[in-house]
Design an enzyme around this catalytic site. Sequence first.
Site, PDB file in Angstrom:
ATOM      1  N   ASP A 125      -4.245  -4.914   6.198  1.00 10.08           N
ATOM      2  CA  ASP A 125      -4.630  -5.814   5.113  1.00 10.08           C
ATOM      3  C   ASP A 125      -3.497  -6.788   4.815  1.00 10.08           C
ATOM      4  OD1 ASP A 125      -6.204  -6.869   3.073  1.00 10.08           O
ATOM      5  OD2 ASP A 125      -5.437  -5.460   1.579  1.00 10.08           O
ATOM      6  N   MET A 168      -0.109   1.211   5.013  1.00 11.54           N
ATOM      7  CA  MET A 168      -0.930   1.498   6.183  1.00 11.54           C
ATOM      8  C   MET A 168      -1.953   0.388   6.395  1.00 11.54           C
ATOM      9  SD  MET A 168      -1.764   5.542   6.474  1.00 11.54           S
ATOM     10  CE  MET A 168      -2.744   5.647   4.995  1.00 11.54           C
ATOM     11  N   HIS A 184      -2.832  -1.237  -3.114  1.00 12.50           N
ATOM     12  CA  HIS A 184      -3.992  -0.375  -2.886  1.00 12.50           C
ATOM     13  C   HIS A 184      -3.899   0.856  -3.778  1.00 12.50           C
ATOM     14  CE1 HIS A 184      -4.238  -2.155   1.453  1.00 12.50           C
ATOM     15  NE2 HIS A 184      -4.725  -2.969   0.546  1.00 12.50           N
ATOM     16  N   SER A 195       0.851  -1.191   0.000  1.00 18.26           N
ATOM     17  CA  SER A 195       0.000   0.000   0.000  1.00 18.26           C
ATOM     18  C   SER A 195       0.885   1.238   0.000  1.00 18.26           C
ATOM     19  CB  SER A 195      -0.945  -0.030   1.208  1.00 18.26           C
ATOM     20  OG  SER A 195      -1.837   1.065   1.167  1.00 18.26           O
ATOM     21  N   THR A 196       0.806   2.074   1.033  1.00 15.77           N
ATOM     22  CA  THR A 196       1.571   3.319   1.073  1.00 15.77           C
ATOM     23  C   THR A 196       3.069   3.056   0.935  1.00 15.77           C
ATOM     24  OG1 THR A 196      -0.098   4.212   2.556  1.00 15.77           O
ATOM     25  CG2 THR A 196       1.973   5.424   2.382  1.00 15.77           C
TER      26      THR A 196
END
Length: 407
Positions: A347, A344, A251, A223-224
């Site tokens: 998940d 973040m 994401h 993600s991030t």
Amino acid sequence: MAFAQRSITAGTSPGSDPIKVMVVDDAVVIRGLLTRWLGEDKSLKVVSSHRNGKLAVEDIEKSNPDVVVLDIEMPEMDGMTALPLMLAKKRDLVVIMASTLTRRNAEISLKALSLGAADYVPKPESTSEVTTSIDFRRELIEKVKALGARALRMRGPARTMRAETSAGRTAQPVRPISARPATDTRATFRGAAQPAGAAAGAVKYQTRPYSSARPRILAIGSSTGGPQALQEVMREVGTAMNDVPVVITQHMPPTFTAILAEHMGKAALRPSKEGEDGEVLKPGNIYVAPGGKHMIVEKDGGVAKIRLTDGPPVNFCKPAVDPLFDSVAKVFGSASLGVILTGMGHDGAEGVKTIAAGGGSVITQDEATSVVWGMPGAAAQTGVCSEILPLKEIGPKISRVLKGNTR
């Protein structure tokens, strides 16, 4: 929106210094709206707002923000021109790019990450959509708080002790992955692993042996900070993936994932694309989950195929990592290799447990080299990962494991 966190309360702890934010957007309505949203959160303080990059660059030293929310398209000086000038004035500045969901802006946003931006937030197309988008507001505030809290930790041990991530752990300073030192600070011991950069007495995480089965698939979740981390991993793995398909959930919203797939192909010098429903997985190919859809793997007629589903978000994400990992474990069992990179939230934590329960192996990124140690931290805390590694070691290790060497 491809990514949304569960709440907008994570960030600095009570009593800590507020995160100072600068908003830069040429649209007066949007600028005012973002300023109001951010200002309503007690852990944030909007110190200035500007209509173009030139005014923002000139004000960096005076306002001294921790985080800048930077629009891309502005008159006089756009966001991409302003970005390096801002970082030159303040090295530890966190810049979050804000752009609408066009292909051009998606490409610019991903380029900005390679130039030092910490992250991006996709804006809805119209002003009316921005004002009514709960997901956009939530994502903006979550990212400002998570990345800003990490910036505060660069300023001394007092703030380091006060500031906490949403996972309740301290973390390393935010810097672009490309700018991180390539030192090996990993420590392993007696069946447990300690994140890189961890101090004596820090939490130690249990690990489990790698599977004895040679992997027949590589599944990655991020993600991030993920686009840069994925690019580095894919560059290192390269031809080692000749015998296995690679499936990736990052994401991201639509359009962004298509461009990400192109970048992965260039990094690995392998065919790469967004996954399509019913597509047969081919060794040596990279498949990226398309934004707004969950991507899973199913066995049909003796072959593994991609399935795209339009179900509700999982862990407030769509696409999500857990459904992909769960399906990979079901189809490939002990021949599954999962990897969790920076991001973040949490998940993927359930998915890595599913892979481990099926006899497969999991590698997760360490805290020191993660932009945000949410997802990899949650995976490490499950105690089922085989190793917790610095980013620069993950690609080479994947290459060895794919060849049957787990040392």
